[in-house]
Write a protein that holds these residues in place. Sequence first.
Motif, PDB file in Angstrom:
ATOM      1  N   ILE A  30       0.846  -1.201   0.000  1.00 41.63           N
ATOM      2  CA  ILE A  30       0.000   0.000   0.000  1.00 41.63           C
ATOM      3  C   ILE A  30       0.876   1.243   0.000  1.00 41.63           C
ATOM      4  CG2 ILE A  30      -1.704   1.304   1.335  1.00 41.63           C
ATOM      5  CD1 ILE A  30      -2.714  -1.398   2.401  1.00 41.63           C
ATOM      6  N   ARG A  31       1.937   1.179   0.796  1.00 41.38           N
ATOM      7  CA  ARG A  31       2.820   2.336   0.908  1.00 41.38           C
ATOM      8  C   ARG A  31       3.417   2.689  -0.460  1.00 41.38           C
ATOM      9  NH1 ARG A  31       7.870   3.167   4.002  1.00 41.38           N
ATOM     10  NH2 ARG A  31       8.031   0.928   4.300  1.00 41.38           N
TER      11      ARG A  31
ATOM     12  N   SER B  93       5.680  12.434   4.410  1.00 41.69           N
ATOM     13  CA  SER B  93       6.787  12.163   5.329  1.00 41.69           C
ATOM     14  C   SER B  93       6.544  10.866   6.092  1.00 41.69           C
ATOM     15  CB  SER B  93       6.998  13.339   6.278  1.00 41.69           C
ATOM     16  OG  SER B  93       5.929  13.430   7.190  1.00 41.69           O
ATOM     17  N   VAL B  94       5.271  10.585   6.431  1.00 37.56           N
ATOM     18  CA  VAL B  94       4.970   9.320   7.117  1.00 37.56           C
ATOM     19  C   VAL B  94       5.252   8.141   6.178  1.00 37.56           C
ATOM     20  CG1 VAL B  94       3.104   7.902   8.052  1.00 37.56           C
ATOM     21  CG2 VAL B  94       3.325  10.277   8.756  1.00 37.56           C
ATOM     22  N   GLY B  99      12.037   4.822   5.791  1.00 36.23           N
ATOM     23  CA  GLY B  99      13.005   4.446   4.769  1.00 36.23           C
ATOM     24  C   GLY B  99      12.351   3.507   3.790  1.00 36.23           C
ATOM     25  N   ALA B 100      12.295   3.902   2.545  1.00 40.60           N
ATOM     26  CA  ALA B 100      11.704   3.047   1.528  1.00 40.60           C
ATOM     27  C   ALA B 100      12.737   2.911   0.429  1.00 40.60           C
ATOM     28  CB  ALA B 100      10.435   3.692   0.981  1.00 40.60           C
ATOM     29  N   PHE B 106      11.718   9.485  -4.621  1.00 41.86           N
ATOM     30  CA  PHE B 106      10.423  10.050  -4.263  1.00 41.86           C
ATOM     31  C   PHE B 106      10.585  11.428  -3.631  1.00 41.86           C
ATOM     32  CE2 PHE B 106       9.170   5.501  -4.307  1.00 41.86           C
ATOM     33  CZ  PHE B 106       8.195   5.605  -5.282  1.00 41.86           C
ATOM     34  N   ARG B 107      11.586  11.546  -2.756  1.00 40.10           N
ATOM     35  CA  ARG B 107      11.826  12.825  -2.100  1.00 40.10           C
ATOM     36  C   ARG B 107      12.100  13.907  -3.139  1.00 40.10           C
ATOM     37  NH1 ARG B 107      16.131  11.695   2.327  1.00 40.10           N
ATOM     38  NH2 ARG B 107      17.401  12.733   0.785  1.00 40.10           N
ATOM     39  N   SER B 108      12.961  13.581  -4.117  1.00 39.06           N
ATOM     40  CA  SER B 108      13.299  14.578  -5.135  1.00 39.06           C
ATOM     41  C   SER B 108      12.087  14.950  -5.964  1.00 39.06           C
ATOM     42  CB  SER B 108      14.390  14.047  -6.066  1.00 39.06           C
ATOM     43  OG  SER B 108      15.469  13.600  -5.310  1.00 39.06           O
ATOM     44  N   VAL B 109      11.263  13.945  -6.297  1.00 45.38           N
ATOM     45  CA  VAL B 109      10.072  14.228  -7.094  1.00 45.38           C
ATOM     46  C   VAL B 109       9.121  15.134  -6.322  1.00 45.38           C
ATOM     47  CG1 VAL B 109       7.970  13.219  -8.051  1.00 45.38           C
ATOM     48  CG2 VAL B 109      10.181  12.169  -8.519  1.00 45.38           C
TER      49      VAL B 109
END
Lengths: 297, 302
Positions: A30-31, B93-94, B99-100, B106-109
Amino acid sequence: MTTATDVIPPVTTTGHGAPGSRGSRRVRGIRYALLILFAALVLMPLYVLVVTSLKPSSDVDPSSAWGLPHALSAEGWRSAWDTLAPPLWRSVVLAVSVAVLSAILGAMNGFVFAKWRFPGSHIVFTAFLFGMFIPYQAVMIPLQGMMIGVESQLPWFTGIVKLIVVHTIFGIPICALIFRNYYATAVPTEILEAARVDGAGMLRVFWSVVLPVSAPAFVVTMIWQFTSAWNDFLFALFLTTRQNGPVTYALNELAGGQNPDYPSIMAGVLIASLPTLLVYIALGRYFIGGLMSGSVK
Amino acid sequence: MRNGVKTWLPGLLLVSPSIVLVGVFVYGLIGRNVYTSLNVTRNIVTDKIVNPGGYRNYTKLLGSDDYQHALWNLLVLTVVFLIGTMVMGLLWSVLLEKGARGEGFFRSVYLFPMAVSFIAGGVVWRWLLSPAQGEGQALGLNQLFIKLHLDGLQNQWWSSPSAFSMAAMAMPAIWQLSGYIMALFLAGFRGISDDQREAARIDGASEWKIYRHVLFPQLSPIALSALIILGHMSMKMFDLIYSIAGPNSYKAMVPATLMWTQMFASNDKVAAAVNATILLVIVAVVVVPYLIYTNRTEQEGR
C-alpha cells in the motif's frame, strides 16, 4: 535549531516489525502504491509541459491535449527560445551577481551574530529576521519611487542593476541567518578564543580561521539566493520593463497573449525553469539545507 | 558580554553596512509607505476628495466591497492551502520516514516543484485549471476528466461562481509547497531516537498509537514553524494568482493583487499604500510573536 548543513538524515534502522510477515508486506504494498500515485500526481504538470512543448502549433485539438504528439516538432522550442534568450541571459547575470554579493554580506553578518556579538546584537538580529518575513508589497510603492529617483540621476541604474541591488538587500536577513546558524555549530568558540589570545584581531580571525571552513554555508546561501532571484516576479514587475526585465517577466508576457500558442508557452516554461531545476538536481542536498534554514528553528 | 568596547566594536562595524541597508530599505520604506497611506488626495478633474486622509483612509478601504471580497478570498485560499499542504506534507513524510527503497527518488520528485517559480508553475496551472467544459472545448484537468469518463467532475475551478472558488487556486500552491513541508517533517522524524518507538512497541502500543502519542507530539514545534511559513506565504501570495488569473481579476482578487489594481489600473497610490500597510500588519501579527518565541526558547537553550 537547524543548521545550514543539516540535510535529512538517513534512517537508522532497517525496517520495523518482522520483515517477512504477510501483514507488513501488505502495508509495504500500500505504501508503495501511494508513493507512486503521489509521484505521478506531482509529475503530471511536467508531463503536460514536455508533451505540449513538442507538438506543432497547428495541433490545437483540445481532445488530444493529453495525448502524445502525433509528430514531434521543435517549433515551440525555437519560438520560445527566440523570445526568451535575451531575458534569460539577463536573469543569469542577475542571479549570479545576487548569489555572490549576498554570500559575502551573509558571511560577514553571520560571523558577527554568531561569534563576535556586540551589545544589542540579538535585537538587531531579530529586527533582521522580521525583514525576512515582511510582505514586499509593504515597501514596494516607496521603493519604486526611490528607484526611479536614482535612475534619473544615474542612467545606467535600470532593469537588472536595480534588481541586483534590491535582491541583495532584501536577501540580507536570510543570508545572515544561514551563516549564523552554520557558524554557531561548525566553528568552535575555543578556536576563536585561542586565535584571539594569540593577538589576532577580528578581521584576521574571520579571514584565516572562519572563512576557510565556510564553504558549505556559501553553497547553501548562493543556491538559495540564485533560486530566489531567478524565480522572483514581484520585484521584476514593479521595477523593470519588457525590454530590460528578467525571464519571469518575459515568460509571463509570452503566456499572457490573446491567442495562446501552447507549444511555445510550455517550452518557455521549461526553458525558464531549467537553470533552477538543474541546480536542484545537481545540488539537491544543499537546496534542502537552504529550505530548512528558512524555517528559523 | 565580552570585555570592553575594543573587543565588540569591530563586530558592530562589520555589520553596520547591513544595518544601514536593512534600516533604510525595510524599516525606512515601511515608514514611508505608512506615511503615504495617510495622505489626502483629490480627483484631478473633479477636485472631489478621493482619500479623506488619516485613519479614515483605512476605514474606507476596510469598508469597501472590493476589499472585503479580497479578504474573503484570502481566507478561503489560506485555509485550503494550509490544510492541504500540511496534510500532504505529513502524509508523504509518514510514507517515507521508515526508509523506503527509492526514497531519494520520491523525495526529489515531491520536492521538485519548490525549485520552479510561481510564474512558471502558474502558467501550467492556468492551462490545467482551464474553465472550458465539454468535449471539443475542455482543456487541462476538465479534458482529463472527460478522458477518464469522469465528466461529472468537470468544473470552472477558480472562475466558478461559487463563493469558495478560491479553493481551486490553492491547488497549485499545494503542489508547489507540500514537498517542502514533507522535508521539514521528515527531518523531524529522523531526529527522534529509535529507542522511543521500541519502548512503546514493547509496551504493546499499536503503530497508530505510536504515531499519535509518541511521534506526532514531538513534531509539533516543526508543525508550528511550517504553519507560520505557509501562512505568511499565503498572505502575500501574488505571482501565482497573477499568473493564473491575469492582472485585475475580480474573481480571484486577494489583497496582494488588489494592491496591483489600485496602483496601476485605478492609479490610486494612497489606497494601495493603505492596503499594503494592512497586509504588513496581518503578517506581523502572525510572525512577530513567533520570532519572539523562537528567540526566547533559543536564549533559554543557550
